[in-house]
Design a protein around this motif. Structure first.
Motif, PDB file in Angstrom:
ATOM      1  N   SER A  65       0.990  -1.053   0.021  1.00 38.96           N
ATOM      2  CA  SER A  65       0.079   0.005   0.026  1.00 38.96           C
ATOM      3  C   SER A  65       0.937   1.264   0.264  1.00 38.96           C
ATOM      4  CB  SER A  65      -0.862   0.019   1.000  1.00 38.96           C
ATOM      5  OG  SER A  65      -0.013  -0.362   2.321  1.00 38.96           O
ATOM      6  N   VAL A  66       2.154   1.061   0.612  1.00 40.72           N
ATOM      7  CA  VAL A  66       3.219   2.074   0.738  1.00 40.72           C
ATOM      8  C   VAL A  66       4.324   1.574  -0.019  1.00 40.72           C
ATOM      9  CG1 VAL A  66       3.491   1.609   3.071  1.00 40.72           C
ATOM     10  CG2 VAL A  66       4.092   3.851   1.935  1.00 40.72           C
ATOM     11  N   VAL A  77       2.174   6.290  -2.108  1.00 42.04           N
ATOM     12  CA  VAL A  77       0.741   5.617  -1.026  1.00 42.04           C
ATOM     13  C   VAL A  77      -0.299   5.461  -1.970  1.00 42.04           C
ATOM     14  CG1 VAL A  77      -0.514   5.852   1.139  1.00 42.04           C
ATOM     15  CG2 VAL A  77       1.801   6.348   1.182  1.00 42.04           C
ATOM     16  N   TYR A  79      -4.543   4.536  -1.873  1.00 42.68           N
ATOM     17  CA  TYR A  79      -6.044   4.298  -1.306  1.00 42.68           C
ATOM     18  C   TYR A  79      -7.199   4.604  -2.102  1.00 42.68           C
ATOM     19  CZ  TYR A  79      -5.601   9.220   0.389  1.00 42.68           C
ATOM     20  OH  TYR A  79      -5.598  10.694   0.208  1.00 42.68           O
ATOM     21  N   ASP A 411       6.249  -0.689   4.182  1.00 45.63           N
ATOM     22  CA  ASP A 411       6.855  -0.328   2.921  1.00 45.63           C
ATOM     23  C   ASP A 411       8.144  -1.360   2.727  1.00 45.63           C
ATOM     24  OD1 ASP A 411       8.776   0.945   1.209  1.00 45.63           O
ATOM     25  OD2 ASP A 411       8.429   2.842   1.749  1.00 45.63           O
ATOM     26  N   TYR A 424       1.402   1.586   6.823  1.00 43.70           N
ATOM     27  CA  TYR A 424       0.293   1.967   6.457  1.00 43.70           C
ATOM     28  C   TYR A 424      -0.874   1.786   7.646  1.00 43.70           C
ATOM     29  CZ  TYR A 424      -4.019   3.086   3.882  1.00 43.70           C
ATOM     30  OH  TYR A 424      -5.203   3.575   3.156  1.00 43.70           O
ATOM     31  N   GLN A 426      -4.773   3.042   9.046  1.00 42.97           N
ATOM     32  CA  GLN A 426      -5.948   3.710   8.758  1.00 42.97           C
ATOM     33  C   GLN A 426      -7.276   2.753   9.706  1.00 42.97           C
ATOM     34  OE1 GLN A 426      -7.575   3.625   4.857  1.00 42.97           O
ATOM     35  NE2 GLN A 426      -9.477   4.833   5.700  1.00 42.97           N
ATOM     36  N   VAL A 444      -5.729   8.606   6.739  1.00 40.39           N
ATOM     37  CA  VAL A 444      -4.792   7.834   6.344  1.00 40.39           C
ATOM     38  C   VAL A 444      -3.402   8.181   6.783  1.00 40.39           C
ATOM     39  CG1 VAL A 444      -3.499   6.906   4.388  1.00 40.39           C
ATOM     40  CG2 VAL A 444      -5.908   6.935   4.473  1.00 40.39           C
ATOM     41  N   ILE A 446       1.056   7.214   7.586  1.00 43.39           N
ATOM     42  CA  ILE A 446       2.099   6.370   7.384  1.00 43.39           C
ATOM     43  C   ILE A 446       2.794   6.441   8.959  1.00 43.39           C
ATOM     44  CG2 ILE A 446       4.315   5.912   6.384  1.00 43.39           C
ATOM     45  CD1 ILE A 446       1.910   5.279   4.991  1.00 43.39           C
TER      46      ILE A 446
END
Length: 449
Positions: A65-66, A77, A79, A411, A424, A426, A444, A446
Motif C-alpha cells: 500500500s506504501v 501511497v 488508497y 513499505d 500504512y 487507517q 490515512v 504512515i
C-alpha cells in the motif's frame, strides 16, 4: 515552641523520606516496565482521508500500500477515497508534506477483496493494480518516472486476465518486477506469475500455473524476495470457498527470478506444484482456524520465516505463530502470543476477525511481528524478539487508538534497503461475511518507527 519545632522537623523528615521511597518505588516500577516492554519513537504522518466502511484499504494482501523509490528517496501511497476513487500520494522521505492526486479510476469499495497494490520499478515508474475479485485485470502505470498521473488501463500478457484476484507486485534486484495473482475462484484457482522487463517495458508470462489447484482447491500464498534475490513463496491449501477448509503450510523457492523452483532441501520441483509434490513445512488439519494470506520474510542467509495463526486440536483459541527453517534445514515452530479469546473463522466472504493477519520482519536473529488484536484494544501492536530461537517476545502498542479491522502492510523497499519500518495505518471497519459498515471516512497515516 521548642517541642513544636522538634515535632515539625521530625514530621518533615518523615515526609521527605516517604517521598523519597515512593519516588524510588515508582522509578523501580517504571524501570521494570521498560525493561520488559520496548518503547518506540513513533511519528504519524497524515496522508489524506480514505474509505473506511470495509477493510479494502487495510487488508494485508495489498502487499504494498506504501512503497519507496529508493533511488530517488520518494515514497508513494495508494488508497480509495470515500467515493471509491483510487488516490495516489507521494512525498520526499523525511518530509510530512504529501502531494496527492485523485485518479479517474474507481473500485468496488464495498468488497474487501478489491484492494489497490503498487510498486515502483527500477526506472522510477509507478505500477498500479486495483479493483479485483474474479474480474478483468485493471492495471496501469505512471506516464513518466515520479509522476502520479496514470496511463489508460493496460493489458500485461493479454492471456488469462479475465478472472483476477489478489494482485501483488514484487521488485527484483535488477529493477524488474514480478506480478502474481490468482486466476479462478476460491477453492478452484491457480497462482499465475508474470515478469516485467524494465528495458523493454513489457510483461512476459513466467508461469500460467505455478501452483495448481487441479480444479479442486487453490493456494492462498504469501511471498517475499530476500537480499540475495531468492524468491520465497509459502501457502495454505483451501478445499472450498469456506475458510475452515484451509489446511497445511507449504513452501517453495526460486534462485533464478522465478523460472525454476525447488524445495528447501534443494530438490527441484516438477511444475506445476500441486498437493502431491509440494513441500509441507507444517502439517495443519482443516478446521484449525488456520488463516490464509499472511506474510513471510527471510534472514541474511536466505532462511524463510512464515507468520501465521491457528489453533491446536482440542483448543478453541487461535495463537500467533512463527514457522521457520533452521540452520540444520529443519522446519521449526514457536508461539508468539498467549491469547485467551476464542473465535471461529467458519464461513465465507471477508470476515470481521478479532485479530489481524500478522506481518513479520526479520533482521538477523531479531524479528518484528506486526498485528492488531481485540485483546489489546485493536491498536497497532508489535511483538519483537532479539533472538528468534529463544521464543521470548515483548509486545508494545504503536498507536493509542483503535484501528478496528486494520491489517498491517509496510513499505517493503524501505525495510529491505534501510531497515526502517513504515506502516500504512487507517482505522477501517468490516461487517462479517462481506457486509459493509456505515462509517465516515478516516485518516490515512504512515506510521514511522
Amino acid at each position: 515552641m521548642k517541642h513544636f519545632s522538634t515535632f515539625y522537623w521530625a514530621c518533615e523528615a518523615k515526609f521527605v523520606l516517604l517521598k523519597f521511597f515512593t519516588m524510588k518505588l515508582f522509578l523501580i516500577l517504571v524501570f521494570a516496565a521498560l525493561s520488559c516492554v520496548p518503547v518506540y519513537s513513533v511519528n504519524l504522518s497524515k496522508v489524506g482521508v480514505g474509505h473506511s466502511g470495509t477493510s479494502v484499504n487495510a487488508a494485508i494482501f495489498r502487499n504494498n500500500s506504501v512503497v519507496t523509490d529508493i533511488n530517488n528517496n520518494v515514497q508513494y501511497v495508494s488508497y480509495y477515497d470515500s467515493e471509491g476513487y483510487v488516490v495516489l500520494a507521494k512525498r520526499s522521505l523525511g518530509s510530512d508534506e504529501w502531494q496527492t492526486e485523485r485518479t479517474p479510476y474507481k473500485g468496488n469499495i464495498n468488497d474487501g477483496h478489491n484492494v489497490i497494490s503498487i510498486m515502483v520499478d527500477g526506472d522510477g515508474y509507478l505500477h498500479v493494480a486495483f479493483d479485483h475479485h474474479n474480474n478483468k485485470l485493471n492495471y496501469c502505470r505512471s506516464v513518466s518516472p515520479g509522476s502520479l498521473t496514470l496511463t489508460e488501463k493496460l493489458p500485461m500478457t493479454g492471456d488469462d486476465e479475465e478472472l483476477v484476484t489478489y494482485p501483488e507486485f514484487y521488485k527484483l534486484a535488477d529493477g524488474d518486477l514480478l506480478f502474481v495473482y490468482r486466476s479462478g475462484g476460491s477453492g478452484r484457482g491457480d497462482l499465475v506469475m508474470n515478469r516485467y522487463d524494465t528495458s523493454s517495458r513489457k510483461w512476459e508470462r513466467l508461469h500460467d500455473v505455478l501452483i495448481d489447484g487441479e480444479g479442486e482447491r487453490n493456494a492462498y500464498w504469501q511471498l517475499c524476495v530476500d537480499a540475495k534475490g531468492t524468491i520465497h513463496v509459502s501457502w495454505v491449501w483451501r478445499e472450498s470457498w469456506l475458510v475452515e477448509t484451509n489446511h497445511d503450510l507449504c513452501y517453495a523457492c526460486s534462485h533464478d527470478g522465478g523460472k525454476t523452483w525447488e524445495k528447501s532441501s534443494g530438490e527441484k520441483y516438477t511444475l506445476p506444484i500441486n498437493k502431491d509434490n509440494a513441500e509441507y513445512a507444517w502439517r495443519i488439519p482443516q478446521s484449525s482456524e488456520l488463516i490464509n494470506q499472511t506474510s513471510m520474510g527471510a534472514d541474511g542467509d536466505g532462511r524463510p520465516y512464515i507468520a501465521t495463526y491457528w489453533k491446536e486440536q482440542g483448543d478453541s483459541i487461535p495463537q500467533y505463530r512463527l514457522v521457520w527453517l533452521d540452520t540444520e534445514g529443519e522446519w521449526r515452530h514457536c508461539l508468539v502470543s498467549d491469547r485467551v479469546t476464542p473465535f471461529s473463522l467458519s464461513g465465507g466472504g471477508t470476515k470481521m476477525i478479532p485479530m489481524a493477519r500478522p506481518r513479520v520482519l526479520v533482521d538477523g536473529r531479531k524479528a518484528y511481528f506486526l498485528f492488531r488484536d481485540v485483546e489489546r484494544g485493536s491498536r497497532v501492536s508489535m511483538a519483537s524478539t532479539d533472538d528468534i530461537e529463544s521464543g521470548e517476545w515483548q509486545v508494545s502498542d504503536l498507536t493509542d487508538f483503535s484501528v478496528d479491522a486494520w491489517e498491517p502492510s509496510i513499505d517493503t523497499e524501505l525495510w529491505n534497503f534501510k531497515r526502517k519500518i513504515n506502516i500504512y495505518v487507517q482505522a477501517a471497519h468490516q461487517g462479517d461475511g462481506e457486509k459493509t459498515v456505515d462509517s465516515e471516512p478516516t485518516d490515512v497515516y504512515i506510521l514511522e518507527l
